[in-house]
Write an enzyme that holds these catalytic residues in place. Structure first.
Site, PDB file in Angstrom:
ATOM      1  N   PRO A 226       0.840  -1.202   0.000  1.00 48.74           N
ATOM      2  CA  PRO A 226       0.000   0.000   0.000  1.00 48.74           C
ATOM      3  C   PRO A 226       0.880   1.258   0.000  1.00 48.74           C
ATOM      4  O   PRO A 226       1.841   1.337   0.754  1.00 48.74           O
ATOM      5  CB  PRO A 226      -0.782  -0.104   1.317  1.00 48.74           C
ATOM      6  CG  PRO A 226      -0.633  -1.518   1.777  1.00 48.74           C
ATOM      7  CD  PRO A 226       0.649  -2.020   1.197  1.00 48.74           C
ATOM      8  N   GLU A 227       0.556   2.202  -0.879  1.00 48.99           N
ATOM      9  CA  GLU A 227       1.325   3.443  -0.970  1.00 48.99           C
ATOM     10  C   GLU A 227       0.457   4.603  -0.490  1.00 48.99           C
ATOM     11  O   GLU A 227      -0.631   4.373   0.043  1.00 48.99           O
ATOM     12  CB  GLU A 227       1.814   3.645  -2.414  1.00 48.99           C
ATOM     13  CG  GLU A 227       2.675   2.461  -2.878  1.00 48.99           C
ATOM     14  CD  GLU A 227       3.135   2.564  -4.330  1.00 48.99           C
ATOM     15  OE1 GLU A 227       3.209   3.692  -4.864  1.00 48.99           O
ATOM     16  OE2 GLU A 227       3.410   1.510  -4.922  1.00 48.99           O
TER      17      GLU A 227
ATOM     18  N   ARG B  69       1.635 -11.841   4.321  1.00 54.33           N
ATOM     19  CA  ARG B  69       3.040 -12.203   4.537  1.00 54.33           C
ATOM     20  C   ARG B  69       3.593 -11.787   5.899  1.00 54.33           C
ATOM     21  O   ARG B  69       4.751 -12.042   6.198  1.00 54.33           O
ATOM     22  CB  ARG B  69       3.892 -11.646   3.393  1.00 54.33           C
ATOM     23  CG  ARG B  69       3.512 -12.348   2.090  1.00 54.33           C
ATOM     24  CD  ARG B  69       4.305 -11.855   0.922  1.00 54.33           C
ATOM     25  NE  ARG B  69       5.727 -12.130   1.051  1.00 54.33           N
ATOM     26  CZ  ARG B  69       6.634 -11.706   0.181  1.00 54.33           C
ATOM     27  NH1 ARG B  69       6.265 -11.006  -0.860  1.00 54.33           N
ATOM     28  NH2 ARG B  69       7.904 -11.976   0.357  1.00 54.33           N
TER      29      ARG B  69
ATOM     30  N   LYS C  39       3.670   6.316   4.563  1.00 55.03           N
ATOM     31  CA  LYS C  39       2.830   5.111   4.488  1.00 55.03           C
ATOM     32  C   LYS C  39       2.389   4.639   5.870  1.00 55.03           C
ATOM     33  O   LYS C  39       1.906   3.516   6.025  1.00 55.03           O
ATOM     34  CB  LYS C  39       3.608   3.995   3.782  1.00 55.03           C
ATOM     35  CG  LYS C  39       4.016   4.342   2.347  1.00 55.03           C
ATOM     36  CD  LYS C  39       4.864   3.229   1.748  1.00 55.03           C
ATOM     37  CE  LYS C  39       5.476   3.650   0.427  1.00 55.03           C
ATOM     38  NZ  LYS C  39       6.467   2.673  -0.059  1.00 55.03           N
TER      39      LYS C  39
ATOM     40  N   ARG D  74      14.257  -4.118  -7.612  1.00 59.28           N
ATOM     41  CA  ARG D  74      12.851  -3.794  -7.848  1.00 59.28           C
ATOM     42  C   ARG D  74      12.618  -3.783  -9.348  1.00 59.28           C
ATOM     43  O   ARG D  74      13.555  -3.647 -10.126  1.00 59.28           O
ATOM     44  CB  ARG D  74      12.524  -2.394  -7.314  1.00 59.28           C
ATOM     45  CG  ARG D  74      12.812  -2.216  -5.869  1.00 59.28           C
ATOM     46  CD  ARG D  74      11.681  -2.759  -5.034  1.00 59.28           C
ATOM     47  NE  ARG D  74      11.653  -2.099  -3.737  1.00 59.28           N
ATOM     48  CZ  ARG D  74      10.549  -1.577  -3.217  1.00 59.28           C
ATOM     49  NH1 ARG D  74       9.435  -1.587  -3.869  1.00 59.28           N
ATOM     50  NH2 ARG D  74      10.586  -1.030  -2.027  1.00 59.28           N
TER      51      ARG D  74
END
Ligand SMILES: [Zn+2]
Length: 299
Positions: free
Chosen positions: A2-3, A138, A63, A288
């Site tokens: 989530p950003e 996770r 965040k 990334r």
């Protein structure tokens, strides 16, 4: 992960709940993953400290979701890779949490990885006890109970908020001038600008027609202006449609956000660019991946 738009969606939803959670009191807590509470506090200490605290304000920085509590404490939740907060009612049945009301909380598998539950009493008569739950596939989420000094320290490394009025184009330009590196990495660096990650850096750079590997020292003023404008536009749009749910993010109601159909490059490798028809590529950058159109975003 989530950003900014997803975290902002959660915070805005939490501020609008009916009955309101502002003023509600933490009355109990459950977890099957004690490591979620950041050391040096143990789960027992955390539980003892949070019980009886009331929620006074919910806000966002980068965040992080921040619950300002009575007693000058703040509950910080960073959802990290796959966490998202939910609000509802559940019951433990044979060791498994079951949502009491049909709907996305009960039906969407992404809302079933419940590892941390808070019971909230809103003080009504009869009490309408709601639960704040953290679903986290996770289990990387970070949960901390901090005093004022600790909170200040925790947030001190974060760069400015990109949507704050004070974060003008001039300020953005100045920020970039003092840094080195590739634009995609710089946009994602939380100490430079807070809240942007993989999704919105990719989408911003596609919108601005800038290759993700461009060195920021080589960008001209016009290009920086395009990035700044695209960043503002994409983040605002993503907040408006309540975030991106291609992965595990869900709203506190368990529903999906609406950014998915607006996604131009993120996880669209192999598909055609909606602007020019060229096939979108995915490349690795420092572990990334970056998604971009090789025609619209030339190196
Ligand atoms: Zn293109």
């Amino acid at each position: 992960m989530p950003e900014l738009p997803e975290v902002e969606t959660i915070v805005r939803d939490l501020n609008k709940t009916q009955p309101p959670i502002l003023g509600a009191e933490f009355i109990d807590i459950w977890t099957d993953f004690r490591k979620m509470i950041k050391l040096p506090k143990t789960f027992e200490q955390f539980k003892k400290e949070i019980k009886g605290k009331k929620i006074q304000k919910v806000w966002r920085r980068g965040k992080n979701i921040l619950f300002e509590l009575s007693g000058n404490k703040t509950l910080l939740i960073h959802q990290k890779l796959t966490g998202h907060l939910l609000l509802g009612k559940w019951e433990l049945e044979k060791g498994e949490w079951k949502a009491k009301i049909p709907g996305p909380l009960a039906e969407d598998p992404m809302n079933r990885f419940l590892h941390l539950m808070f019971w909230l009493d809103d003080g009504r008569h009869p009490p309408t006890t709601q639960m704040l739950a953290l679903s986290d596939l996770r289990k990387f989420a970070k949960v901390e109970l901090l005093d004022q000094e600790e909170l200040k320290k925790e947030l001190s490394s974060l760069g400015p908020e990109p949507l704050e009025k004070s974060f003008t184009f001039e300020k953005f330009k100045k920020t970039l001038e003092s840094k080195k590196g590739k634009i995609k990495q710089v946009l994602m660096d939380q100490t430079i600008i807070a809240g942007i990650g993989n999704i919105y850096s990719d989408e911003t750079l596609w919108e601005a027609k800038i290759h993700p590997f461009r060195e920021i020292s080589k960008l001209n003023e016009g290009e920086i202006k395009r990035i700044y404008g695209a960043m503002q536009k994409i983040l605002k749009k993503a907040i408006e449609v309540k975030g991106e749910s291609i992965s595990d993010f869900r709203r506190i109601s368990g529903e999906k956000g609406g950014f998915d159909p607006l996604r131009k490059v993120y996880r669209r490798e192999g598909q055609k660019c909606s602007r020019c028809g060229t096939i979108i590529k995915r490349i690795k950058l420092a572990g990334r991946s970056a998604h971009f159109c090789p025609n619209c975003q030339k190196a």
